[in-house]
Enzyme design. Structure first.
Site, PDB file in Angstrom:
ATOM      1  N   CYS A 119       0.822  -1.205   0.000  1.00  0.00           N
ATOM      2  CA  CYS A 119       0.000   0.000   0.000  1.00  0.00           C
ATOM      3  C   CYS A 119       0.864   1.268   0.000  1.00  0.00           C
ATOM      4  CB  CYS A 119      -1.004  -0.026   1.143  1.00  0.00           C
ATOM      5  SG  CYS A 119      -2.353   1.170   0.898  1.00  0.00           S
ATOM      6  N   HIS A 219      -3.569  -4.879   0.384  1.00  0.00           N
ATOM      7  CA  HIS A 219      -3.101  -5.334   1.694  1.00  0.00           C
ATOM      8  C   HIS A 219      -3.120  -6.860   1.781  1.00  0.00           C
ATOM      9  CE1 HIS A 219      -2.723  -1.549   4.000  1.00  0.00           C
ATOM     10  NE2 HIS A 219      -3.586  -1.105   3.107  1.00  0.00           N
ATOM     11  N   GLU A 221      -1.676  -8.721   3.843  1.00  0.00           N
ATOM     12  CA  GLU A 221      -1.715  -9.185   5.235  1.00  0.00           C
ATOM     13  C   GLU A 221      -3.145  -9.390   5.732  1.00  0.00           C
ATOM     14  OE1 GLU A 221      -2.280  -4.785   5.686  1.00  0.00           O
ATOM     15  OE2 GLU A 221      -1.155  -6.114   4.342  1.00  0.00           O
TER      16      GLU A 221
END
Length: 247
Positions: A119, A219, A221
């Site tokens: 990001c 993202h 994660e």
């Protein structure tokens, strides 16, 4: 322990801002657990890198202990770094974090160290290489799907560019968890686009060549059931570590 058995050490940059925990309300450096959980699950060792006063020598000293660098998400890059005045929607600049990450990235690129940008990390990479950003994406595409607000992630289908490192890692397309109101405009020197979404927004960039330098606007994660990006950078960091041991 032989070089082939070493678990690579990856440094992850962190936030630096006011934070509350219990009775404390202090300026703090922190990072959501899911970032380093992704590194751990992929077989790496995570080390957090809080913003602090930096010069080339300090960055080099830190990088000496790392096998890979992950530049994480967070607030907007200071527009002055790419020659623009701030848009009303642009965050107040976090110049300490900017200086830290740009110095760490510069040192990592000079070493051929694996780099993953997430990001904000994609924007840092682009700006560091001379590119620019759209400061407020809704002005460009007419909607706020990429950042719905209130910590609600949007889901975008991103399509990769055939022949890129990203395509080799995740295939032709992927559902991406997005939370960004800015995006890459003019590409930095040497970068190529490796994924876009249906609006034409650049969702990933990379540097061609042997070194692993890849950055995604989304993202990963947030989807730890899919570790392919973390596995990619951890594998690259393990190869980098093995080369250092061999030397």
């Amino acid at each position: 322990m032989s070089g082939s058995n070493l678990r690579p050490v990856l440094g992850l940059t962190t936030y630096l801002q006011q934070a509350q925990t219990g009775v404390w309300d202090v300026k703090a450096s922190f990072l959501p657990h899911i970032y380093f959980e992704g590194v751990n699950r992929a077989g790496g060792i995570a080390v957090l890198l809080p913003p602090q006063p930096v010069d080339a020598d300090i960055a080099a000293r830190v990088l000496d202990g790392l096998d890979g660098l992950i530049i994480t998400g967070g607030s907007d890059v200071d527009p002055a770094r790419y020659g623009q005045a701030p848009h009303p929607a642009t965050d107040q600049p976090g110049r300490e974090r900017d200086a830290w990450e740009f110095a760490m990235l510069d040192g990592a690129l000079r070493r051929g160290m694996p780099v993953l940008g997430i990001c904000r990390g994609a924007q840092v990479l682009n700006v560091a290489l001379g590119g620019t950003l759209h400061q407020h994406l809704p002005d460009v595409i007419g909607h706020t799907h990429h950042q719905k607000g209130n910590a609600v992630f949007g889901t975008s289908e991103v399509r990769t560019v055939p022949g890129t490192r990203l395509a080799a890692l995740i295939g032709e397309s992927s559902d991406a968890q997005c939370y960004h109101h800015q995006a890459i405009d003019r590409l930095g020197t040497g970068l190529i686009v490796s994924a876009q979404d249906s609006d034409g927004v650049i969702e990933a960039v990379e540097l061609p060549g042997e070194s692993f330098v890849l950055a995604v606007q989304w993202h990963p994660e947030e989807r730890l059931d899919d570790l392919r990006l973390f596995a990619g950078v951890v594998a690259a960091a393990a190869a980098y570590a093995s080369g250092r041991v061999a030397l």
